[in-house]
Design an enzyme around this catalytic site. Structure first.
Site: not given
Ligand code: C2E
Ligand code: FE
Ligand code: FE
Ligand code: SIN
Ligand code: SIN
Length: 367
Positions: A230-231, A234, A259, A285-286, A314
Site C-alpha cells: 500500500h505504501d 513512498k 505516494h 488507502h488514504h 494502517d
Molecule cells: P504513516 O506514518 O504510515 O501514517 C499512516 C496514517 O496514519 C496517516 O496518514 C494518518 O492517517 C494516520 N496517523 C499517523 N500518525 C497519526 C497521528 O499522530 N494522529 C492521527 N490522527 N493520525 C495519524 P497520513 O496523515 O495521510 O500520512 C501519510 C504518511 O505521511 C504517514 O504514513 C507518514 O509517513 C507521513 N506523515 C504524516 N504526517 C507526518 C508528519 O507530521 N511528519 C512526518 N515526517 N511525516 C508525516
Molecule cells: Fe502505511
Molecule cells: Fe500511506
C-alpha cells in the site's frame, strides 16, 4: 496389451474419469499423493498402494498414506522401491519373502504381511526418476500382479508425474510471487526507516478485518497478499520529507500525499490481477469515509473495500508504533481516536469490528 474384456476397460475408464477432476482441483501435495495412491490401488486391485517421492536433500523417500496422517519416510535405497529408484525399472514380485531385495522392517513395524509387489518409477520431464508407485498384495483369486497391472500402474505413474510437476511449479510460482511482494513492500519501509514489521502487521490486521467483515477466505487472502504494497509509492517521496523528524509543512505534506497515486500508477502497469488489486489499495488507502481523504476525495462505498480495510489497519499500526515524527500513542487514546473517527475517517462497521476484536488485533503491540 493383453485382450481385455469390455467391462474391464470400461471400469478403468470410469476410474480415470472419476479421479481426474478431483486430482485437477487439488492444490496440496499431501492430498495429491493420497488421491493418486488411491487411484493406483483401484487401477491394479491392490490391497495397498503408495506413491513415494524422492527428497534428494535427505536422501529419503516420503509419502502420505492417508489424509491427516503424518508422512512416512524411508531411506532412498530401501527395498523394492529403492531398486526402482536406483535402476529406473519397474518390478513385479510374486512373493516378497523369497526376494533378497525385500526390506522386512516395514512389515515388522506395521504387522503386515507383504506377498505380491508391483513397483513403477515416476519420471520427470527430463527423464529422471522423481518417485515410485508401489502396489502391494494383489486382490482377487489370482493374488499376483500381471503384466497388464504393470502397464496400468505405469500409465497412472505418467499421469501422476505430470501432476506432481505442475503442482510443484505452481507452488514455486506462488512462493516467488509472495517473496517479490514482500520485497516490494519492504522497499517502502526501508526508505522510510519504519521500524519492526509494519508491513506484515498491516497485512495480518487487514486479513483479520476482511474475514470478520464476512469476506471469503480467498478474498481475505488476496487482501493479505496485496496490502503490504500500500505504501510502495513512498519510494518516490524525497528523503527530506519522508524522514523529517518533525511535523510536515503543508507543501511537504503535498509531496507525501503523492505516494498514494505513485504507488497506484506503478502497480497498475502490471496486468496481474493481484497487482491490479494492490494498485487499487495503494490508490485508496488514504481516502476517508466522509469524503475528505486523498487522492480523489472518494466517499463511502465509492472507496474500494480493500482500501477501506487497509486504512483501518494502517492507522492502527501508525498510531501504535513509533515513527520518525511521533511516539506511539497510549492504547486508550487509540481506541478513543477510532471511536471518534467512526463514520468520519473510517467505515463505521469496520471500526465496530476492530473494537469488537480489539484484544486480538491490538495485542501484538502490547509487548
Ligand atoms: P504513516 O506514518 O504510515 O501514517 C499512516 C496514517 O496514519 C496517516 O496518514 C494518518 O492517517 C494516520 N496517523 C499517523 N500518525 C497519526 C497521528 O499522530 N494522529 C492521527 N490522527 N493520525 C495519524 P497520513 O496523515 O495521510 O500520512 C501519510 C504518511 O505521511 C504517514 O504514513 C507518514 O509517513 C507521513 N506523515 C504524516 N504526517 C507526518 C508528519 O507530521 N511528519 C512526518 N515526517 N511525516 C508525516
Ligand atoms: Fe502505511
Ligand atoms: Fe500511506
Ligand atoms: C498529519 O500530520 O496530517 C497526519 C498525522 C496527524 O494527524 O497528526
Ligand atoms: C482506486 O482504484 O483507487 C479507486 C477507483 C478510482 O476512482 O479510480
Amino acid at each position: 496389451m493383453q485382450e481385455q474384456t469390455g467391462t474391464e476397460s470400461h471400469r478403468i475408464l470410469e476410474l480415470l474419469f472419476s479421479y481426474m477432476p478431483r486430482i485437477a482441483a487439488e492444490r496440496k501435495m499431501d492430498n495429491l499423493l493420497v488421491l493418486m495412491a488411491d487411484l493406483g490401488r483401484s487401477m491394479v486391485s491392490a490391497d495397498r498402494c503408495s506413491l513415494w517421492l524422492i527428497d534428494r536433500e535427505s536422501k529419503e523417500l516420503w509419502t502420505k498414506v492417508a489424509h491427516g496422517v503424518d508422512e512416512l519416510r524411508i531411506p532412498i535405497d530401501a527395498g523394492f522401491v529403492g531398486y526402482s529408484v536406483r535402476t529406473g525399472n519397474p518390478l513385479l514380485v510374486e512373493d516378497a519373502y523369497q526376494d533378497p531385495r525385500f526390506d522386512r522392517r516395514s512389515d515388522e513395524k506395521t504387522h503386515y504381511r507383504t506377498t505380491s509387489v508391483l513397483t513403477v518409477p515416476l519420471l520427470d520431464t527430463a527423464g529422471v526418476v522423481m518417485g515410485v508407485f508401489q502396489a502391494i498384495n494383489k486382490q482377487g483369486k489370482d493374488p499376483v500382479f500381471s503384466q497388464q497391472d504393470l502397464e496400468r500402474l505405469a500409465l497412472t505413474a505418467v499421469y501422476s508425474a505430470k501432476t506432481v510437476e505442475s503442482a510443484r511449479l505452481i507452488a514455486e510460482q506462488e512462493a516467488t510471487q509472495r517473496e517479490i511482494i514482500h520485497i516490494l513492500g519492504e522497499a517502502s519501509e526501508y526508505r522510510s526507516k519504519e521500524t519492526g514489521d509494519h508491513i506484515q502487521r498491516v497485512a495480518e490486521i487487514s486479513y483479520a478485518l476482511a474475514k470478520y467483515y464476512g469476506l471469503s477466505e480467498e478474498e481475505a487472502e488476496q487482501i493479505r497478499l496485496a496490502s503490504p504494497m500500500h505504501d510502495l509509492g513512498k519510494i518516490g517521496v524525497p528523503d527530506a520529507v519522508l524522514n523529517k523528524p518533525g511535523r510536515l509543512t503543508e507543501g511537504e505534506f503535498c509531496f507525501m500525499k503523492s505516494h498514494a497515486i505513485i504507488g497506484e500508477s506503478m502497480l497498475k502497469t502490471s496486468k496481474r490481477p493481484l497487482l491490479q488489486f494492490a494498485a487499487s489499495i495503494a490508490g485508496s488507502h488514504h481516502e476517508r469515509w466522509n469524503g475528505t481523504g486523498y487522492p480523489r476525495g472518494l466517499k463511502g462505498e465509492m472507496i474500494p473495500l480493500a482500501g477501506r480495510i487497509c486504512a483501518v489497519a494502517d492507522v492502527l499500526d501508525a498510531l501504535s508504533s513509533p515513527r520518525c515524527y511521533k511516539e506511539p500513542w497510549p492504547e486508550e487514546r487509540i481506541r478513543e481516536e477510532f471511536e471518534l473517527q467512526k463514520g468520519e475517517q473510517f467505515q463505521p462497521e469496520l471500526v465496530d469490528l476492530l473494537l469488537e476484536h480489539w484484544d486480538e488485533l491490538y495485542g501484538p503491540y502490547r509487548s
